[in-house]
Design an enzyme around this catalytic site. Structure first.
Site, PDB file in Angstrom:
ATOM      1  N   CYS A 257      36.109  39.487  38.325  1.00 31.04           N
ATOM      2  CA  CYS A 257      37.016  38.616  38.170  1.00 31.04           C
ATOM      3  C   CYS A 257      38.584  39.038  37.809  1.00 31.04           C
ATOM      4  O   CYS A 257      39.678  38.616  38.263  1.00 31.04           O
ATOM      5  CB  CYS A 257      37.051  37.360  37.500  1.00 31.04           C
ATOM      6  SG  CYS A 257      35.420  36.705  37.674  1.00 31.04           S
TER       7      CYS A 257
HETATM    8  C1  BEZ Z   1      32.328  39.405  37.327  1.00 33.09           C
HETATM    9  O1  BEZ Z   1      33.460  38.630  37.503  1.00 33.09           O
HETATM   10  O2  BEZ Z   1      32.453  40.459  37.162  1.00 33.09           O
HETATM   11  C2  BEZ Z   1      30.899  38.881  37.304  1.00 33.09           C
HETATM   12  C3  BEZ Z   1      30.799  37.549  37.137  1.00 33.09           C
HETATM   13  C4  BEZ Z   1      29.396  37.205  37.093  1.00 33.09           C
HETATM   14  C5  BEZ Z   1      28.537  37.801  37.335  1.00 33.09           C
HETATM   15  C6  BEZ Z   1      28.539  39.122  37.996  1.00 33.09           C
HETATM   16  C7  BEZ Z   1      30.064  39.727  37.865  1.00 33.09           C
END
Ligand code: BEZ
Length: 211
Positions: A45
């Site tokens: 994200c």
């Molecule tokens: C991320 O945004 O890095 C993420 C969020 C949930 C699960 C896996 C990765």
């Protein structure tokens, strides 16, 4: 009921790190890209929100406003934005909704029963200036989105809303377009003065009309 393409999207007012945001007021006459992510301070994200910020001039060129969302608080967003700005070399200035009470997540079906416990999935919604839903994609949590693809779809929607063409596989702005099947070839030759190539009676190509 799940939102379908062509539906008028539900309006909402929700808090963000910039204060309360009312969707319809915020959108005005612009297109909107509304996208949710599972949580603040997560690596994928972080890269996505940085990229959306770095693409600011591309959104502006297309009259698009962006809104992110997670179920974390506005205070959490503010702290995380400092990290995004530092690590992604940008300045995030668009709202990240703090959907702690899940008002927007529920309205837009962003929480899936089989996804991580009550977190929003990685959804993207393209909303046009008439507040109609024009695209919806859901990505797995482990896969970061390709915002060049979102821009490409907006280019296609903005073109095909005004010209009787469709865009073929892997089309990008400037490429040849498909003449819509409802126009007979003779009529198409009049409508598209740059030329119409008939490959098959149902497969007619023309240079992009608005270039
Ligand atoms: C991320 O945004 O890095 C993420 C969020 C949930 C699960 C896996 C990765």
């Amino acid at each position: 009921m799940a939102l379908q393409l062509g539906d008028t999207v539900p309006d909402f007012t929700q808090n963000s790190q910039l204060g309360p945001i009312n969707l319809y007021d915020f959108a005005g006459d612009s297109w909107v890209v509304l996208f949710s992510h599972p949580a603040d301070y997560t690596p994928v994200c972080t890269t996505e929100l940085g990229e959306v910020s770095r693409l600011r001039s591309e959104w502006e060129k297309r009259n698009v406003k962006t809104i992110a969302l997670s179920v974390d608080s506005a205070e959490s967003h503010q702290g995380w934005i400092c990290d995004i700005n530092e690590t992604q070399k940008t300045t995030v200035d668009y709202p990240i909704l703090a959907d702690e009470d899940k008002t927007v997540s529920d309205l837009y079906g962003m929480i899936h029963p089989n996804a991580l416990n009550n977190l929003t999935v990685r959804s993207v919604f393209i909303i046009d200036p008439n507040k109609k839903l024009r695209l919806q994609i859901t990505y797995p949590a482990s896969t970061g989105r390709n915002f060049d693809e979102i821009l490409r779809v907006i280019d296609s929607l903005q073109l095909t809303d005004h010209h009787q063409v469709a865009t073929p596989v892997n089309w990008k702005d400037g490429d040849d377009c498909v003449v819509v099947p409802s126009i007979p070839t003779d009529e198409a030759r009049g409508k598209f003065p740059k030329g119409v190539t008939e490959i098959k009676p149902y497969l007619r190509m023309t240079p992009q009309p608005n270039r």
